[in-house]
Each structure stands twice: as C-alpha cells, then as structure tokens.
Write an enzyme that holds these catalytic residues in place. Structure first.
Site, PDB file in Angstrom:
ATOM      1  N   THR A 152       0.831  -1.209   0.000  1.00 35.90           N
ATOM      2  CA  THR A 152       0.000   0.000   0.000  1.00 35.90           C
ATOM      3  C   THR A 152       0.861   1.253   0.000  1.00 35.90           C
ATOM      4  O   THR A 152       0.548   2.236  -0.686  1.00 35.90           O
ATOM      5  CB  THR A 152      -0.943  -0.003   1.216  1.00 35.90           C
ATOM      6  OG1 THR A 152      -1.751  -1.183   1.185  1.00 35.90           O
ATOM      7  CG2 THR A 152      -1.847   1.214   1.209  1.00 35.90           C
TER       8      THR A 152
ATOM      9  N   GLU B 153      14.430 -25.672  27.484  1.00 36.51           N
ATOM     10  CA  GLU B 153      15.021 -24.592  26.699  1.00 36.51           C
ATOM     11  C   GLU B 153      16.532 -24.774  26.541  1.00 36.51           C
ATOM     12  O   GLU B 153      17.102 -24.444  25.503  1.00 36.51           O
ATOM     13  CB  GLU B 153      14.713 -23.233  27.341  1.00 36.51           C
ATOM     14  CG  GLU B 153      13.232 -22.922  27.468  1.00 36.51           C
ATOM     15  CD  GLU B 153      12.487 -23.053  26.149  1.00 36.51           C
ATOM     16  OE1 GLU B 153      13.083 -22.824  25.077  1.00 36.51           O
ATOM     17  OE2 GLU B 153      11.289 -23.411  26.174  1.00 36.51           O
TER      18      GLU B 153
END
Length: 501
Positions: A118, A338
């Site tokens: 855009t 993790e």
C-alpha cells in the site's frame, strides 16, 4: 447516509410501494417526489466525493493530500526500481508514443502481509504527480446483486472527476485485497463477485492512452494464485511486481527510518537488531521500534536502550509477557527444555543462539531466540535436518532427565513436521521426487515418522554426554531467567571445561 443506507433503501422501498398499491393508494406522486429527491441528492454528491477518497476516506477540502515518497519507504530497492520503470510509462507518455509502445493499464503488487504494498502505491501517486483513489476489495462485496459493480463504476468516475478538479493529467486507482473480488470464477455459478469482477474488466478494457486523464490501475494481494486468469493477462495487469520480505540491508534501512523520531541511547546498535529480525516484515519492524519506545517510557527513561530493543523483538515475535506462575518443578523442567534447544543449536550451528529466556510470553513458558549466521533462501537436506535437531532438542532433554515428554513439546513437533514435509516435497527423502497428491497418507506418515525417529535418537545421543552441562547450567538459568547469546556461550564454555579436562 450510513455505510449500508443505500442497500437498505434498495431493499425496503419496493416492498413499501407494493404494500401501498395493495391497499389501493396512488403511488405516482410518491414516485415523482422520490425521483426529484434522488436527482437533487445525486447532483449534490457529484460536486463532492463519491465515497472512495484517498486512502479509503473522503477527500480533504483544503489543499491536495500529501503522499509519501519512495525515499520514505525502507528496503524494497528492487521492487521500487521495477515499479519506477513501470510508472515511467505514465510520465513519459509522449516519448513512448514515438516507439509505438502500448501504455501499461495495470500493475499488480504481490507479497506477504506488511511488506509495504500500500505504501508503494501511495508513493507511486507522488512519483507520477497523479491523484490517488483507493478502495479495499471487501468494500465491493455486498448482499445485494449489482452493488459491487456500481461501486466499481463510481470508483473510476471519482478518479476522473478528481483529476479534472485538481488539473492532473493522470490518476492512480488502487484496490487492496483484490483477491476478494478477483478470485477465479467457477463455471455454472452466478455470484455477486463475478458481476463485480466483470465490471472491473470492462472498465480496464475501456482505458485508452488517448483518454484524459490517463488511468493506471494498481492492486495488491497476498494470494496471487487465487486470482482469475482474465485479470492477469497482458492488457489488464501488465506488470506483476513481487514485494518480498526485506533482507538484512533492507531491515536496517527500515529500522533507521523509524528510529529518526526516537531518542536512541549512545551505543545502541540497529545492525544487531537487523541481524536478529530475519523474516520480519516492514510492518513488524515499525511495530518493534514503537514497542521499544513504549518500554523506555514504561521504565521512565529518557532514551531507548539496546535492552528495550531486545525486549521489543521478543514482544513482536512471541507476544507480551504473561503473569503465569509456575511451581519450582515445572520451572526446572522448562529450563531443561530450553537448554536442550539452546545446546543443540550451539552444537550444530555454533554462535546461532541470540537469547535464552524463562519469561512466559504468549503461549510459551520459555523460549530460545535464534539468529541466522547468514541469511539463506535455499536449504540443503543437512541444513533442514539440523533445524529439526534444534526443534527436537527440548523434548530430547526432557526424556534424558525425566524419561518422558510433556505437552510443552507440541509446538516443536509441529515445526519439525513442517520441516519434514518441506523435505519430502523437495525430493530430499527416500520417497524421491514426488508430488503430495502422489503419496498416500500411509506412505507420508511412514516417511515422516522414520525421519523424525532417526533425528530424535541422533539428538539424544548428541546431548547425553553433556548431562553434566545441563545440571550445572539449569540453576544459573533459573536464577538469571534470561541470558543473552554471548552469556549463554560463556556459561557453556565454563561448564564444558571440567568434562574435557
């Protein structure tokens, strides 16, 4: 009149007139008054805007709207260059006539959301000194037949009216999300969408280079494959310009643009942020800088620091921190999970860990943020397998310490399955070169399971000798909660030393 006022009147008025005729009332005076009123309303509206102003709203009454320039759009150098070349046909009108070149009628911008399609369309209006009229594809879709086609006609009429009013030689009509009205037509079905698409094709065919003002159609879509072939043929949308996710250089350019109005602390490195934001769109990078400024304001600091930028990267990637409280055992399990990801990543791709965190964000109780050592767009079998090993590292660590897995591995398995699917579709497995439709569900499942089982065992075998490293690092990670990549690598080096001595 409200957004749906016209449609309500179209549906209600015939019913009311029919009822009045049924009870014996003379409706001719009512019809006459209605025609006169409609005519007066139409004359008044024709002097103003028709409903699709620049950027989707009404035109401003004072002065011409200010459009951004190509220089104000970060990255996308290739797309901007290709677009400028196409727009030159609109500017150098007399020159191209000498060569018998047919002017372009339409330019289609394709690419992922947030890449600046855009913005490029608005900059095109500034570059060509054209009026800019825009609408979204969803604005043409209504329940009443013929309304969408009528709005297409209004859109083109407004472009010509505004160009004449502002004394411009050209006008750009921009339609965002054109796949809403320009989708492939299915034989045997009559849809409102088809009438709207047919009207758009008719209007495009009616554009001639000798007309004044000259009209250029620009459109944007994230799904080019959904568009009807009649739209994509030469003579309609002549140029298809890809607007891709920015590379590191483009990301740095975008970050610098959005950092101009923000007070950055001395020593803050936007290059580091650009390296950590692989596959970020322009919209995400703008949001990142905005979130970093919000964090600085929240901390009541005068400048945006590197820590604020790092927190903003996590916010855009994972979402805001949550208030979830976990018990000690669950927190330890998340830390080991993790660490499994982080240690696996450092083993197969040294230096790739950017951050290890136990702070809950979005739906995750912890996460490891990776950064590519160099950006890649082609992937080998070995590279994809390493990615799968990293994804399976958390689950492998849980099995090593708990002899079982938890639901925390669900997202990791989804990522691993997606990577395996990419391998199969790219012909990098024992199935050979195949299409997805050629492979039965049983064959696909068997191939996927075989690859994942093999890589899972490889991951466990790789991590088992580092059990001591896990045991020493987990307490540090729980205490610190968050470590940068360099801090984690230093911790890893320290804890690996005793085992290698």
């Amino acid at each position: 009149m409200s957004k749906y006022g016209k449609e309500i009147i179209i549906g209600v008025v015939p019913v009311v007139l029919a009822f009045l005729m049924y009870i014996g009332m003379n409706v001719l005076p009512i019809l006459l008054i209605g025609v006169i009123g409609f005519s007066l309303l139409y004359m008044v509206r024709s002097k103003g805007t028709i409903g699709f102003g620049a950027g989707g709203g009404k035109a401003k009454s004072k002065g011409a709207p200010k459009y951004m320039t190509f220089e104000e759009i970060g990255g996308q150098e290739r797309a901007k260059s290709e677009l400028k070349e196409a727009l030159d046909f609109l500017i150098r009108h007399e020159e191209i006539q000498k060569f018998g070149i047919r002017p372009l009628k339409g330019i289609l911008l394709t690419g992922p959301p947030g890449t600046g399609k855009t913005l490029l369309a608005k900059a095109s209006a500034h570059y060509t000194d054209s009026v800019f009229v825009s609408a979204s594809g969803s604005e043409f879709v209504e329940m009443y037949v013929g309304v969408g086609a009528s709005r297409i006609r209004d859109l083109f009429k407004e472009a010509r009216t505004k160009a004449a009013k502002e004394n411009k030689d050209s006008a750009i009509i921009f339609i965002d999300e054109i796949d809403v009205i320009g989708g492939k037509r299915e034989g045997g079905q009559h849809r409102e969408y088809d009438q709207t698409l047919n009207q758009l094709l008719t209007e495009m065919d009616g554009i001639h280079s000798s007309d004044a003002p000259r009209i250029l159609i620009m459109a944007a879509t994230n799904r080019k494959e959904m568009l009807d072939s009649a739209l994509l043929r030469p003579g309609r949308f002549d140029r298809h310009i890809g607007v891709d996710l920015p590379d590191k250089k483009g990301r740095l350019h975008i970050l610098r643009i959005h950092a101009k109005n923000k007070p950055l602390a001395p020593g803050t490195s936007l290059e580091r942020v650009a390296s950590e934001t692989f596959h970020f769109s322009g919209a995400q990078l703008e949001s990142l800088m905005n979130e970093a400024a919000i964090y600085a304001l929240r901390d009541e600091q005068e400048e945006v620091t590197q820590e604020h930028l790092s927190m903003a990267v996590d916010k855009v990637l994972m979402g805001e921190k949550t208030d979830r409280e976990t018990n000690n055992e669950e927190r330890r399990r998340v830390a080991l999970h993790e660490l499994g990801h982080a240690i696996s990543a450092e083993l197969v791709r040294p230096g790739s860990v950017s951050q290890v965190s136990l702070a809950p964000r979005g739906g995750a109780l912890g996460y490891v943020r990776h950064q590519p050592l160099q950006e890649r767009y082609l992937y080998t079998k070995d590279f994809i397998e390493d990615q799968i090993v990293i994804a399976l590292g958390g689950a492998a660590a849980e099995e090593i310490f708990y002899n079982g897995r938890s639901t925390g591995s669900r997202g990791d398995f989804e990522q691993a399955l997606q990577l395996v699917g990419n391998m199969i579709e790219s012909g990098l497995t024992s199935l050979g070169i195949v299409e997805r439709q050629m492979v039965t569900r049983e064959e696909w499942t068997k191939a996927s399971s075989g690859i994942l089982d093999e890589l899972f065992e490889r991951t466990k075998t790789m991590l088992l000798p580092l059990r001591y490293v896990f045991e020493q690092a987990v307490d540090t990670l729980i205490q610190e909660e968050m470590m940068t990549g360099s801090q984690f690598r230093e911790l890893l080096r320290q804890f690996k030393t005793p085992t290698s001595a």
